[in-house]
Design a protein around this motif. Structure first.
Motif, PDB file in Angstrom:
ATOM      1  N   UNK A 163      56.290  52.353 -18.065  1.00  0.00           N
ATOM      2  CA  UNK A 163      56.052  52.707 -16.514  1.00  0.00           C
ATOM      3  C   UNK A 163      56.914  53.996 -16.228  1.00  0.00           C
ATOM      4  N   UNK A 164      58.049  53.862 -16.818  1.00  0.00           N
ATOM      5  CA  UNK A 164      58.874  55.245 -16.467  1.00  0.00           C
ATOM      6  C   UNK A 164      58.358  56.386 -17.295  1.00  0.00           C
ATOM      7  N   UNK A 165      57.833  56.411 -18.348  1.00  0.00           N
ATOM      8  CA  UNK A 165      57.428  57.261 -19.431  1.00  0.00           C
ATOM      9  C   UNK A 165      56.278  57.931 -18.727  1.00  0.00           C
ATOM     10  N   UNK A 166      55.498  56.906 -18.078  1.00  0.00           N
ATOM     11  CA  UNK A 166      54.113  57.422 -17.232  1.00  0.00           C
ATOM     12  C   UNK A 166      54.593  58.064 -16.003  1.00  0.00           C
ATOM     13  N   UNK A 167      55.587  57.657 -15.686  1.00  0.00           N
ATOM     14  CA  UNK A 167      56.026  58.308 -14.255  1.00  0.00           C
ATOM     15  C   UNK A 167      56.557  59.815 -14.814  1.00  0.00           C
ATOM     16  N   UNK A 168      57.129  59.698 -15.746  1.00  0.00           N
ATOM     17  CA  UNK A 168      57.416  61.197 -16.319  1.00  0.00           C
ATOM     18  C   UNK A 168      56.192  62.017 -16.606  1.00  0.00           C
TER      19      UNK A 168
ATOM     20  N   UNK B 230      51.889  66.482 -11.491  1.00  0.00           N
ATOM     21  CA  UNK B 230      51.877  66.674 -10.184  1.00  0.00           C
ATOM     22  C   UNK B 230      53.059  67.586  -9.524  1.00  0.00           C
ATOM     23  N   UNK B 231      54.078  67.458 -10.340  1.00  0.00           N
ATOM     24  CA  UNK B 231      55.310  68.566  -9.646  1.00  0.00           C
ATOM     25  C   UNK B 231      55.183  69.662 -10.316  1.00  0.00           C
ATOM     26  N   UNK B 232      54.950  69.813 -11.666  1.00  0.00           N
ATOM     27  CA  UNK B 232      55.204  71.329 -12.524  1.00  0.00           C
ATOM     28  C   UNK B 232      53.820  71.672 -12.805  1.00  0.00           C
ATOM     29  N   UNK B 233      52.892  71.077 -12.475  1.00  0.00           N
ATOM     30  CA  UNK B 233      51.607  71.457 -12.972  1.00  0.00           C
ATOM     31  C   UNK B 233      51.114  71.748 -14.521  1.00  0.00           C
ATOM     32  N   UNK B 234      51.879  70.818 -15.210  1.00  0.00           N
ATOM     33  CA  UNK B 234      51.775  70.964 -16.486  1.00  0.00           C
ATOM     34  C   UNK B 234      50.809  69.888 -17.112  1.00  0.00           C
ATOM     35  N   UNK B 235      49.546  70.178 -16.707  1.00  0.00           N
ATOM     36  CA  UNK B 235      48.575  69.071 -16.792  1.00  0.00           C
ATOM     37  C   UNK B 235      48.433  68.648 -18.581  1.00  0.00           C
ATOM     38  N   UNK B 236      48.312  69.649 -19.299  1.00  0.00           N
ATOM     39  CA  UNK B 236      48.065  69.466 -20.637  1.00  0.00           C
ATOM     40  C   UNK B 236      49.162  68.496 -21.233  1.00  0.00           C
ATOM     41  N   UNK B 237      50.480  68.831 -20.788  1.00  0.00           N
ATOM     42  CA  UNK B 237      51.577  68.111 -21.290  1.00  0.00           C
ATOM     43  C   UNK B 237      51.610  66.720 -20.971  1.00  0.00           C
ATOM     44  N   UNK B 238      50.924  66.485 -19.515  1.00  0.00           N
ATOM     45  CA  UNK B 238      51.110  65.130 -18.850  1.00  0.00           C
ATOM     46  C   UNK B 238      49.896  64.368 -19.711  1.00  0.00           C
ATOM     47  N   UNK B 239      48.897  65.198 -20.090  1.00  0.00           N
ATOM     48  CA  UNK B 239      47.761  64.338 -20.785  1.00  0.00           C
ATOM     49  C   UNK B 239      48.355  63.952 -22.033  1.00  0.00           C
ATOM     50  N   UNK B 240      49.347  64.797 -22.684  1.00  0.00           N
ATOM     51  CA  UNK B 240      49.622  64.376 -23.955  1.00  0.00           C
ATOM     52  C   UNK B 240      50.512  63.170 -23.915  1.00  0.00           C
ATOM     53  N   UNK B 241      51.296  63.125 -22.749  1.00  0.00           N
ATOM     54  CA  UNK B 241      52.139  61.792 -22.938  1.00  0.00           C
ATOM     55  C   UNK B 241      51.311  60.573 -22.655  1.00  0.00           C
ATOM     56  N   UNK B 242      50.404  60.675 -21.808  1.00  0.00           N
ATOM     57  CA  UNK B 242      49.508  59.322 -21.522  1.00  0.00           C
ATOM     58  C   UNK B 242      48.846  59.160 -23.109  1.00  0.00           C
TER      59      UNK B 242
ATOM     60  N   UNK C 208      63.235  48.690 -26.237  1.00  0.00           N
ATOM     61  CA  UNK C 208      62.797  49.818 -25.191  1.00  0.00           C
ATOM     62  C   UNK C 208      63.097  50.902 -25.848  1.00  0.00           C
ATOM     63  N   UNK C 209      64.162  50.914 -26.642  1.00  0.00           N
ATOM     64  CA  UNK C 209      64.714  52.269 -27.102  1.00  0.00           C
ATOM     65  C   UNK C 209      63.620  52.829 -28.402  1.00  0.00           C
ATOM     66  N   UNK C 210      63.177  51.899 -28.997  1.00  0.00           N
ATOM     67  CA  UNK C 210      62.409  52.106 -30.165  1.00  0.00           C
ATOM     68  C   UNK C 210      60.612  52.578 -29.510  1.00  0.00           C
ATOM     69  N   UNK C 211      60.553  52.094 -28.573  1.00  0.00           N
ATOM     70  CA  UNK C 211      59.399  52.041 -27.859  1.00  0.00           C
ATOM     71  C   UNK C 211      59.238  53.594 -27.274  1.00  0.00           C
ATOM     72  N   UNK C 212      60.450  53.916 -26.847  1.00  0.00           N
ATOM     73  CA  UNK C 212      60.571  55.462 -26.439  1.00  0.00           C
ATOM     74  C   UNK C 212      60.473  56.493 -27.498  1.00  0.00           C
ATOM     75  N   UNK C 213      61.320  56.208 -28.563  1.00  0.00           N
ATOM     76  CA  UNK C 213      61.296  57.033 -29.807  1.00  0.00           C
ATOM     77  C   UNK C 213      59.707  57.011 -30.336  1.00  0.00           C
ATOM     78  N   UNK C 214      59.172  56.084 -30.478  1.00  0.00           N
ATOM     79  CA  UNK C 214      57.817  56.154 -31.097  1.00  0.00           C
ATOM     80  C   UNK C 214      56.844  56.899 -30.253  1.00  0.00           C
ATOM     81  N   UNK C 215      56.931  56.921 -28.860  1.00  0.00           N
ATOM     82  CA  UNK C 215      55.909  57.673 -27.909  1.00  0.00           C
ATOM     83  C   UNK C 215      56.612  59.149 -28.156  1.00  0.00           C
TER      84      UNK C 215
END
Ligand code: IPM
Ligand code: MG
Length: 365
Positions: free
Chosen positions: A301-306, A312-324, A350-357
């Protein structure tokens, strides 16, 4: 380009899920050559413990000077006994108000990979759930006049009373409705506006104002729904909802419900926006003190908030899509935190999930 992000780690699992999201920012920065700078600031219980207040002035100042704010979660039983204005939650309400973040955007999406975690019947769930709750965030009963008048100990019994006031101005309704219309224009062109107009004056003004604005967005269909009916329809037929526009309190309640019908409050993100680019991005879930510090939290949830922040704040749509995409791809591999595990899942912390993403982002083409 350089982006300054204020990070409010907060309480409970807040620091863990934020740390995982920062790993993801680092991966995005490396891959797409952006410079994300983080400044950690205090709010909530952590701030109470260190400074005596839930929202120190320096936190507000640093947030205002940043390009955006990432928040983990605040609150916990440790601070339950405090008076309302000194509780951790007062910090959250205070920062929303101080940054004038009047629009809370909460997507509730049933991901393909997580279909089995949906608690609804298969025939209902298979029609899909893809809802955005647009909740008014700086008005209504949350910020209306409130008082407790203590008349205990009187000769004729305890005559103590308390009240909270729901108040909305036309301007407050208009600006949140504009956000909903704008979001709806890019989606299914349908808004369900939720109120209690059969009882409340503030809801009748809400309804009138939302409809008057419809003249400026003629291609959007607006349907009114009473809040009790909306609560029922969300479980009966969630696929009828696309954009849900509602007040602060109704939005608080319905967004938890919308989140839960996707089966996974641990993956749902949110954005709180005002007039400018600065936003506050946070998971919908709370601080989960029962699992804090055990590396069991779900950081998605926090990663998707990022990801929402990037778009929405930085206009980095490509980067946003890459995270999703990275989140989806990890979940599709049935790699899960404990809250969303299924038969055959590889359960990670939690940590490993972050690392894998983060690794998935670096690997992607
Ligand atoms: C939310 C939370 C907050 C709210 C609380 C913690 C004050 O429930 O963000 O939905 O009611 O707005
Ligand atoms: Mg809530």
């Amino acid at each position: 380009m350089e982006y300054k992000i204020a990070v409010i780690d907060g309480d409970g699992i807040g620091p863990e899920v934020c740390a995982a999201a920062l790993q993801v920012f680092d991966a995005v920065g490396k891959k797409y050559r952006h410079d994300f700078r983080f400044e950690h600031v205090l709010m909530g219980g952590a701030a109470i413990d260190k400074t005596g207040v839930p929202l120190p002035k320096t936190t507000v100042d640093i947030c205002k000077k940043s390009n955006s704010v990432l928040l983990g979660a605040v609150g916990g039983p440790k601070w339950d006994g405090l008076p309302g204005h000194l509780r951790p939650e007062a910090g959250l309400l205070g920062i929303r108000k101080a940054l004038n973040l009047y629009a809370n955007i909460r997507p509730a999406v049933l991901l393909n990979a997580l279909k089995k975690t949906c608690p609804l019947r298969a025939d209902i769930r298979d029609n899909g759930i893809n809802i955005i709750v647009v909740r008014e965030l700086t008005g209504g009963i949350y910020f209306g006049k409130r008082k407790t008048v203590d008349k205990s100990g009187g000769a004729d019994g305890d005559k103590t009373y308390a009240y909270d006031t729901e108040k909305y101005s036309v301007d407050e309704i208009k600006r949140i409705a504009v956000k909903a219309y704008e979001i709806a224009s890019k989606r299914q062109k349908k808004i369900i506006s939720v109120d209690k107009a059969n009882v409340l004056d503030s809801s009748r003004l809400w309804r009138k104002t939302v409809h008057e604005l419809n003249a400026e967005y003629p291609d959007i269909e607006v349907v009114d729904m009473l809040v009790d009916n909306a609560a029922m329809q969300l479980v009966k037929n969630p696929s009828q909802f696309d954009v849900v526009l509602t007040s602060n309190m109704f939005g608080d309640i319905l967004s938890d419900e919308a989140a839960m019908i996707t089966g996974s409050i641990g993956i749902l993100a949110s954005a709180s926006l005002g007039g400018g680019n600065l936003g506050l991005y946070e998971p919908i879930h709370g601080s989960a003190p029962d699992i804090a510090g055990q590396d069991k939290a779900n950081p998605v949830a926090t990663i998707l908030s990022a990801a929402m922040m990037l778009g929405m704040s930085f206009g980095l749509d490509r980067e946003s899509a890459a995270v999703e995409a990275a989140v989806n791809s990890v979940l599709e591999k049935n790699i899960r935190t404990a809250d969303i595990k299924e038969a055959g899942s590889t359960v990670v912390g939690c940590k490993e999930m972050g690392t894998l993403i983060a690794e998935e982002i670096l690997k992607a083409h």
